[in-house]
Structures are given as structure tokens and as C-alpha cells.
Design an enzyme around this catalytic site. Structure first.
Site, PDB file in Angstrom:
ATOM      1  N   ARG A 182      41.808  45.826  42.013  1.00 12.90           N
ATOM      2  CA  ARG A 182      41.195  46.810  41.132  1.00 12.90           C
ATOM      3  C   ARG A 182      41.286  46.291  39.700  1.00 12.90           C
ATOM      4  NH1 ARG A 182      40.677  51.965  43.566  1.00 12.90           N
ATOM      5  NH2 ARG A 182      41.774  52.138  45.561  1.00 12.90           N
ATOM      6  N   VAL A 183      40.308  46.630  38.876  1.00 12.43           N
ATOM      7  CA  VAL A 183      40.314  46.189  37.486  1.00 12.43           C
ATOM      8  C   VAL A 183      40.293  47.424  36.589  1.00 12.43           C
ATOM      9  CG1 VAL A 183      39.172  44.795  35.730  1.00 12.43           C
ATOM     10  CG2 VAL A 183      39.061  44.095  38.135  1.00 12.43           C
ATOM     11  N   GLY A 199      36.480  48.602  37.843  1.00  8.44           N
ATOM     12  CA  GLY A 199      35.948  47.811  38.943  1.00  8.44           C
ATOM     13  C   GLY A 199      36.869  47.834  40.148  1.00  8.44           C
ATOM     14  N   ASP A 247      31.954  31.937  44.520  1.00  9.18           N
ATOM     15  CA  ASP A 247      31.679  33.353  44.781  1.00  9.18           C
ATOM     16  C   ASP A 247      30.567  33.843  43.855  1.00  9.18           C
ATOM     17  OD1 ASP A 247      31.874  35.814  45.966  1.00  9.18           O
ATOM     18  OD2 ASP A 247      33.680  36.447  44.886  1.00  9.18           O
ATOM     19  N   LYS A 265      43.674  43.163  35.931  1.00 10.63           N
ATOM     20  CA  LYS A 265      43.279  43.046  37.332  1.00 10.63           C
ATOM     21  C   LYS A 265      44.529  43.112  38.193  1.00 10.63           C
ATOM     22  CE  LYS A 265      40.436  40.213  40.407  1.00 10.63           C
ATOM     23  NZ  LYS A 265      39.512  39.054  40.481  1.00 10.63           N
ATOM     24  N   GLY A 306      37.293  45.843  43.963  1.00 11.55           N
ATOM     25  CA  GLY A 306      36.868  44.802  44.881  1.00 11.55           C
ATOM     26  C   GLY A 306      37.676  44.846  46.157  1.00 11.55           C
ATOM     27  N   PHE A 312      39.985  42.821  47.167  1.00  9.58           N
ATOM     28  CA  PHE A 312      41.391  42.460  46.984  1.00  9.58           C
ATOM     29  C   PHE A 312      42.047  43.129  45.783  1.00  9.58           C
ATOM     30  CE2 PHE A 312      39.553  38.830  49.254  1.00  9.58           C
ATOM     31  CZ  PHE A 312      40.418  38.762  50.335  1.00  9.58           C
TER      32      PHE A 312
END
Length: 499
Positions: A85-86, A79, A193, A99, A81, A83
Site C-alpha cells: 500500500r502507498v 495506492g 513491470d 510504501k 497493489g 504486495f
């Protein structure tokens, strides 16, 4: 990395600690000499699970870092985003999600603080419908969170692949999301969110909330700070709360955006218009001008009413808490689950009995089809939405003659009751209403005439009867509901799936 030989690649795998030398040697020993090319070695090590595609790409680029975070070996990127990365990672055969704050934010004190605050909040949350945070590593050079790994996909991916989801699945997932929100609220945390991409669906089908990042925003009481946040949903929350006149961080905002998620699941499209324009996102009309869900898909009245209460712009009329949403959604799920029994004639309210109050969801109209003959769009929509919220299926026809033509002798009637509106149609509606009362195959069917009090001739000439009723305009919804119950007395409800 230029000119990397097969031996160089194998050595890098072991030097980086990705696999043991013995395992690599055993894997390579199975290759014939002509297979010992760089491509052949990479394919063999990947087949044996000794190196992943992500690790291979990094080795070929010449990367020397990013293979481990603490003791956790990075396997795959799962993933990305704004802010962070996962990654999928492992340690001692345990698979986790790691994360990692993106490099460009590590030197930004506010972003670093928000990231670590998110992790600290996550440590407090232990619930089946929330992805657990197990460890927070506050290394300022390389901060990361160690989280529960969920095998599955995001809710966004599920909807993208399948389109609109079945009603029962949508309700179960939103109930599980609400359960996670309720647990977070019990320790003073809201999500802030809520969107499909922040819900993971496990391989067993369970919904699990992830990313309480905006809840960790330190300066949430500063609307300008929030509006400048690069996350689009942060702007949405700020705009909704500013427009509806509530304090920042109102927990009922999560309910509204949970409603947007339910709408998206039911229809395959979000209720809120999507735009990259910041000013457009801050426009309060986005939250008020929501198309009725029934414009996209047929749903039971109970579901429509639940959704309306979740996305009510006025926060005082909205479902007030996540725990209340758990109860409301469960009640709807249970009511629909009992539907088969009800369709067999058990537990249904008897037609003609006292109907429920407008503020309480009901399924009094389940099994009935109502045809509305009306040309004015505003009245069409008003009647359709209010009746669908009570379980009725509503057919709209603008031409009275076409409406009558739908009823043919010997055929099953397309509706159980016809409402003729004379507000715009005038004498045409009167003529059709009276013919409906005199034609042999429709004479015993329920019909209602809507007329303005000033339409004296129409009121005087409309035929009466035990299954004929006259209602005055402007229309009172309660009066219409009570009249429907009265004229439908003795009409058998249709089995689910046949109308």
C-alpha cells in the site's frame, strides 16, 4: 469504536500525536454548543486540517497502530497493489510517499526480500523521470520505503479519463519513460513491470516511472517461479521472452511493453488482449497478433513505424535499448515538429527523388492521399500499413464504380492517386482504370494498375501515359513507393489538417 464521544475523539487525535492539544482546543472553541456533536467535531477538525479522513476512519474503527511509519505521519491512502500500500505522509512539513509491505507478506521471506531489494535498487536511481526512493526501513515487523511524493495522477488514470491521447503528448510521455529506463539501464537495472499504472504524471505534466518491483525479483532465471508470480505483467514478460527465445531479463522486453503503453495512449486501448487466464497470458499469439494501430486511429506514418519497431516480436528487429528508444522517439518528435515548416514547402523531399530505404522511417507521403480499389482484405491491409508508415493517408474502396463516383468535375478530388488492383476485380478494375484515364476531370491525375503477370489481356489493354503506371503482383513495396513518387511528381502536397 462504539459510543465514542466528541471529547473522546478529540482526545484520541492528540494522544495519537496527530495534532497538538492547543490546536485542537482552538478549533473546538469556535464551535457553538449545539455543534459539539461527534459529527460536528470531526467536520471542524477536518476543515482545520488537524485530522484527515483516513485518520478519522481509523479512530472510529478503534485502530491503535498505522498512524505513523517511523517519523512519518500517514495522511491518505493513495495506492493499493498486490504486495504493498502507498500512503501520502508528512514529517516537518515535508510531504512524502510511504510504501508499506502488506501484512500478509511480512512473514514471507521471499516477498520481504523482494520488497527490500526494490527499495535498495531505488536508492541508486536519481533521474527526473524516475520516482526517487529516499529511505529503506528494513524493520521485519513493519518494513517500508520512503519515496518522493508526486502530485498528479497515473498515466492509466489519464487515459481512462481522456481516452486516446494526442500524438504529440503520447510521444513526449514515451520519450520521458524511455529516458528513465535508459538511466536505470546505465546502472544495470531494467523495469520489468511496464504498464500505464506504473507511470505517474506530475502536476507539471512530467512522466515519472515508479515500481521497479519485478526487477527486484530474486529468482528471475526460474521461468516457473516467474510464471507463478501473482503479478500479471511478470507472466507477460516471461511469456514474451520464452516465446521469442531470449534469455530472461532481456532489456529489449521493456521496449516491447513500452510499445504497448504507447499503443494504449494513442488508441485508448492496449495492444495486448487483457485476460485473467494464466494460460491465455502465456500464449505467445498474444504478442504476435497485434491489430495495426491505424485500425483504431489515424497517426502519422513515422509514429506507426516507431510503434512497429517497438513491438516487433523478433527481438533482433526490435529497438535494441532504452537509449536507442530515446533517440528514435526524439527524432520522430522533431520530425513532426518540423512538419509545419515542411507543409510550407521547406525541407520536404522533392517528389521523384530517391526515396528512403524501407528500414528507415520516412515521411515521404505526408500531404498525399492514396485511394486503393481492392476487395482482398489481406492486400488491403498490407498496402495500407506500409504506405501509412511512410506518411500517406490511404482510402480503401472495394467497388471500382463507387471509386470513380467519388471524383466529380468541379469538386476537390478525394485522393491524389488511385491504385486499381485487378487481382480479384479483373475486368472491372481495368474498365475503371481506363475510364479514369479518359474522363476529362481525372485524365491528368496519377493512377496505378496492379495486375498478375498471368492477366495478359488486362496488361495489354490498360491505357498508358506519363502519369499511368503498371505494377505486377505479387507487389514489391519498394517498387510501389518508387512508382508513387514518380506519378505524384508535380502534385502539390495537401496542408496538414485538410485531408
Amino acid at each position: 469504536m462504539d459510543n465514542l464521544t466528541p471529547e473522546d475523539f478529540a482526545r484520541r487525535v492528540t494522544d495519537l500525536g496527530l495534532s497538538e492539544r492547543r490546536q485542537v482546543d482552538v478549533a473546538l472553541s469556535d464551535l457553538k454548543s449545539e455543534q459539539r456533536t461527534l459529527e460536528g467535531v470531526i467536520a471542524q477538525l477536518q476543515r482545520r486540517g488537524l485530522v484527515t479522513t483516513l485518520q478519522t476512519e481509523k479512530i472510529l474503527r478503534g485502530d491503535r497502530i498505522g498512524y505513523f511509519y517511523g517519523e512519518y505521519k500517514v495522511l491518505y491512502l493513495i495506492g493499493v497493489g498486490t504486495f504493498a500500500r502507498v500512503y501520502r505522509a508528512s514529517h516537518d512539513e515535508k510531504v512524502v510517499a510511504v510504501k508499506v509491505l502488506r501484512k500478509r507478506f511480512r512473514d514471507e521471506p521471499a516477498e520481504l526480500e523482494q520488497f527490500l531489494r526494490e527499495g535498495s535498487m531505488g536508492l541508486k536511481l536519481r533521474h527526473p523521470n524516475i520516482v526517487s526512493v529516499n529511505e529503506v526501513v528494513p524493520d521485519r515487523r513493519n518494513p517500508f520505503l520512503v519515496m518522493e511524493f508526486v502530485e498528479g495522477q497515473t498515466l492509466r488514470e489519464l487515459v481512462r479519463i481522456r481516452g486516446a491521447l494526442p500524438v504529440d503528448l503520447s510521444l513526449r510521455l514515451i520519450n520521458e519513460v524511455a529516458a528513465g529506463l535508459a538511466h536505470a539501464a546505465s546502472v544495470g537495472i531494467s523495469h520489468r513491470d511496464l504498464k500505464l499504472s506504473n507511470v505517474l504524471i506530475s502536476s507539471s505534466g512530467r512522466a515519472k516511472l515508479v515500481d521497479f518491483g519485478l526487477a527486484a525479483l530474486s529468482d528471475r532465471n526460474n521461468p516457473d517461479k516467474i510464471a507463478d508470480c501473482p503479478n500479471a505483467r511478470a507472466i507477460d514478460y516471461a511469456a514474451l521472452e520464452r516465446g521469442s527465445g531470449v534469455r530472461k531479463d532481456d532489456p529489449r522486453s521493456d521496449i516491447y511493453f513500452a510499445g504497448n503503453m504507447l499503443y494504449h495512449m494513442l488508441t485508448g486501448t492496449p495492444a495486448l488482449t487483457e485476460t485473467r487466464d494464466r494460460l491465455a497470458r502465456l500464449n505467445i499469439s498474444r504478442f504476435q497478433d497485434i491489430e495495426p494501430v491505424t485500425k483504431h486511429v489515424e497517426v502519422p506514418g513515422l509514429v506507426s513505424q516507431l510503434l512497429n519497431k517497438m513491438m516487433e516480436f523478433n527481438p533482433e528487429k526490435r529497438i535494441q535499448s532504452a537509449s536507442a528508444l530515446v533517440a528514435e522517439s526524439k527524432r520522430v518528435i522533431d520530425a513532426l515538429a518540423r512538419g509545419q515548416t515542411k507543409r510550407e514547402g521547406e525541407n520536404l523531399p522533392k517528389v521523384g527523388e530517391e526515396y528512403q530505404d524501407d528500414d528507415v522511417a520516412s515521411d515521404e507521403g505526408e500531404g498525399y492521399v492514396v485511394m486503393l480499389v481492392e476487395t482482398k482484405a489481406t492486400l488491403q491491409n498490407a498496402i495500407r500499413e506500409r504506405l501509412k508508415a511512410r506518411g500517406y493517408r490511404v482510402l480503401i474502396i472495394q467497388d471500382p464504380h463507387r471509386a470513380l463516383a467519388r471524383f466529380q468535375a468541379g469538386d476537390d478530388p478525394p485522393a491524389d492517386c488511385v491504385i486499381f488492383s485487378a487481382s480479384e476485380l479483373g475486368s472491372l478494375a481495368l474498365e475503371a482504370y481506363n475510364r479514369f484515364a479518359t474522363d476529362e476531370h481525372t485524365a491528368e491525375m496519377p493512377a496505378i494498375m496492379l495486375a498478375d503477370r498471368r492477366q495478359a489481356r488486362i496488361i495489354a489493354e490498360a491505357r498508358g501515359g506519363p502519369r499511368r503506371q503498371m505494377l505486377s503482383l505479387p507487389l514489391r513495396v519498394r517498387e510501389l513507393r518508387a512508382t508513387l513518387m514518380k506519378v505524384l511528381a508535380g502534385t502539390e502536397r495537401r496542408p496538414m489538417g485538410t485531408y
